[in-house]
Design an enzyme around this catalytic site. Structure first.
Site, mmCIF file in Angstrom:
data_model
loop_
_atom_site.group_PDB
_atom_site.id
_atom_site.type_symbol
_atom_site.label_atom_id
_atom_site.label_comp_id
_atom_site.label_asym_id
_atom_site.label_seq_id
_atom_site.Cartn_x
_atom_site.Cartn_y
_atom_site.Cartn_z
ATOM 1 C CG HIS A 1 33.037 51.087 35.019
ATOM 2 N ND1 HIS A 1 32.573 49.793 34.942
ATOM 3 C CD2 HIS A 1 33.947 51.222 34.016
ATOM 4 C CE1 HIS A 1 33.159 49.180 33.918
ATOM 5 N NE2 HIS A 1 34.013 50.010 33.348
ATOM 6 C CG HIS B 1 35.959 46.697 32.467
ATOM 7 N ND1 HIS B 1 35.737 47.651 31.482
ATOM 8 C CD2 HIS B 1 36.203 45.531 31.825
ATOM 9 C CE1 HIS B 1 35.867 47.067 30.292
ATOM 10 N NE2 HIS B 1 36.152 45.792 30.468
ATOM 11 C CB SER C 1 33.943 55.261 33.299
ATOM 12 O OG SER C 1 35.301 54.918 33.174
ATOM 13 N N GLY D 1 40.178 50.256 26.082
ATOM 14 C CA GLY D 1 41.485 50.905 26.199
ATOM 15 C C GLY D 1 41.418 52.382 26.554
ATOM 16 C CG PHE D 2 42.482 54.846 24.837
ATOM 17 C CD1 PHE D 2 43.494 55.496 25.540
ATOM 18 C CD2 PHE D 2 42.834 53.778 24.014
ATOM 19 C CE1 PHE D 2 44.828 55.109 25.403
ATOM 20 C CE2 PHE D 2 44.155 53.373 23.873
ATOM 21 C CZ PHE D 2 45.158 54.051 24.566
ATOM 22 C CG ASP E 1 37.422 51.469 32.825
ATOM 23 O OD1 ASP E 1 36.900 50.382 32.499
ATOM 24 O OD2 ASP E 1 36.841 52.565 32.700
ATOM 25 C CG MET F 1 39.652 46.202 29.841
ATOM 26 S SD MET F 1 39.309 47.939 29.525
ATOM 27 C CE MET F 1 39.028 48.511 31.198
ATOM 28 N N GLY G 1 31.609 57.607 31.043
ATOM 29 C CA GLY G 1 32.770 58.372 31.491
ATOM 30 C C GLY G 1 32.695 59.807 31.047
ATOM 31 C CG MET H 1 34.279 45.870 25.971
ATOM 32 S SD MET H 1 34.426 47.126 27.257
ATOM 33 C CE MET H 1 34.858 48.605 26.346
ATOM 34 C CG MET I 1 42.727 49.813 31.095
ATOM 35 S SD MET I 1 42.657 51.044 29.803
ATOM 36 C CE MET I 1 40.946 51.604 29.968
ATOM 37 C CG ASP J 1 32.668 50.243 29.637
ATOM 38 O OD1 ASP J 1 32.758 51.466 29.470
ATOM 39 O OD2 ASP J 1 33.536 49.566 30.245
ATOM 40 N N GLY K 1 36.122 58.186 25.855
ATOM 41 C CA GLY K 1 35.867 59.212 24.847
ATOM 42 C C GLY K 1 35.736 58.724 23.415
#
Ligand code: DX5
Ligand code: ZN
Length: 225
Positions: free
Chosen positions: A34, A67, A9, A147-148, A36, A69, A198, A142, A38, A176, A150
Site C-alpha cells: 500500500h 492511495h 502500508s 494524513g498520518f 500513500d 490523497m 502500517g 478510511m 499525499m 485503512d 498510527g
C-alpha cells in the site's frame, strides 16, 4: 468469497530502504504493497510521488496499491501509469465533478480504479461510481482521518463496510487506518477483505505473524457469515 489481500502500508517503512522493506513485507506474506501518496494540500502531509513508484517498480513485480490523497487526481493518472502503479485509488471528495473521466482514464491506462472516502463522507455518495457502466473496482473506507499513520481505528465506520458488503457481495472493500490484531475482527465481520496495516505490521517484533493473524480473521469471518 472475495480473496483476502493484506497490504502493509509503506508509509510506516524505512523510506531510505524502500526496496528492501518491500521485499521484507512480501517475504512475510503481504499480498499488496500500500503506497500513500499525499500532496500536502488534500491532507496536511507530504509523502511520495510517481518517481518513487517508478524506482520501486524496478525492484518488484508486486501489486502496488496506490492511495492518492491529492486534490487533482486526474493530473496523476498518466504519470502513475507510466511509473508502474497497479491500483489507482482516488478520493471522492476530490473528484465530485470528474470521477467518470477519471475512472475511464485509469482503466484505459491498465490500472485498477478504486475510490476512497473520508470518515465524514456518506457511503451513498459512492453508489453512482459503483453502478456506472465502467464501475470502480475497489472501495477504500478510511477508518481514520487521512494524513498520518498510527492513529486510532474508528469502529463507527463499519456501518459503511456492512452497507457496501450487503449491496456488493463481490466488491473489494479495503479498510485503512488503525488496523491490527486488536481491530481486525470487527472489520472482517463487517465484510472488509483488503486490509491496510502500517504501524501494527512494521512495529511488530514478528510482522509475518501479524500478517497471518489479519488474513486468518478475514477468512474466518467469511466462512462463518
Ligand atoms: C493514512 C494512510 C494509511 C496509514 C495507515 O492516511 O492512508 O495508509 O499509513 O497507517 P496505520 O495502519 O498505522 O494506521
Ligand atoms: Zn492509505
Amino acid at each position: 468469497m472475495v480473496a483476502a489481500k493484506i497490504a502493509p502500508s509503506m508509509l510506516s517503512s524505512d523510506f531510505s530502504n524502500l526496496a528492501s522493506e518491500a521485499h521484507r513485507m512480501l517475504s512475510f506474506g503481504a499480498d499488496w504493497l500500500h503506497m500513500d501518496i499525499m500532496d500536502g494540500h488534500f491532507v496536511p502531509n507530504l509523502t511520495i510521488g510517481a518517481p518513487v513508484i517508478e524506482s520501486l517498480r524496478k525492484h518488484t513485480k508486486a501489486y502496488l496499491d496506490c492511495h492518492l490523497m491529492v486534490t487533482n487526481p486526474l493530473d496523476y493518472v498518466e504519470p502513475f501509469a507510466k511509473a508502474g502503479a497497479s491500483g489507482f485509488t482516488f478520493h471522492i471528495e476530490a473528484s465530485k465533478d470528474n470521477w467518470k473521466e477519471l475512472v475511464q482514464k485509469i482503466k484505459a491506462k491498465g490500472m485498477t480504479p478504486g475510490v476512497s472516502l473520508k470518515p465524514g463522507t456518506p457511503v451513498e455518495e459512492l453508489y453512482p461510481l459503483l453502478d456506472d457502466e465502467i464501475p470502480v473496482e475497489l472501495v477504500l473506507v478510511m477508518t481514520v482521518e487521512p494524513g498520518f499513520g498510527g492513529q486510532k481505528f474508528m469502529p463507527e465506520m463499519m456501518d459503511k463496510v456492512r452497507t457496501l458488503r450487503q449491496k456488493y457481495p463481490t466488491l473489494d472493500i479495503e479498510v485503512d487506518g488503525g488496523l491490527g490484531p486488536s481491530t481486525i475482527d470487527i472489520a472482517a465481520a463487517a465484510g472488509a477483505n483488503c486490509i491496510v496495516a502500517g504501524s501494527s505490521v512494521f512495529g511488530a517484533p514478528e510482522p509475518a505473524q501479524v500478517i497471518s493473524v489479519l488474513r486468518k480473521s478475514v477468512y474466518e469471518a467469511q466462512i462463518t457469515n
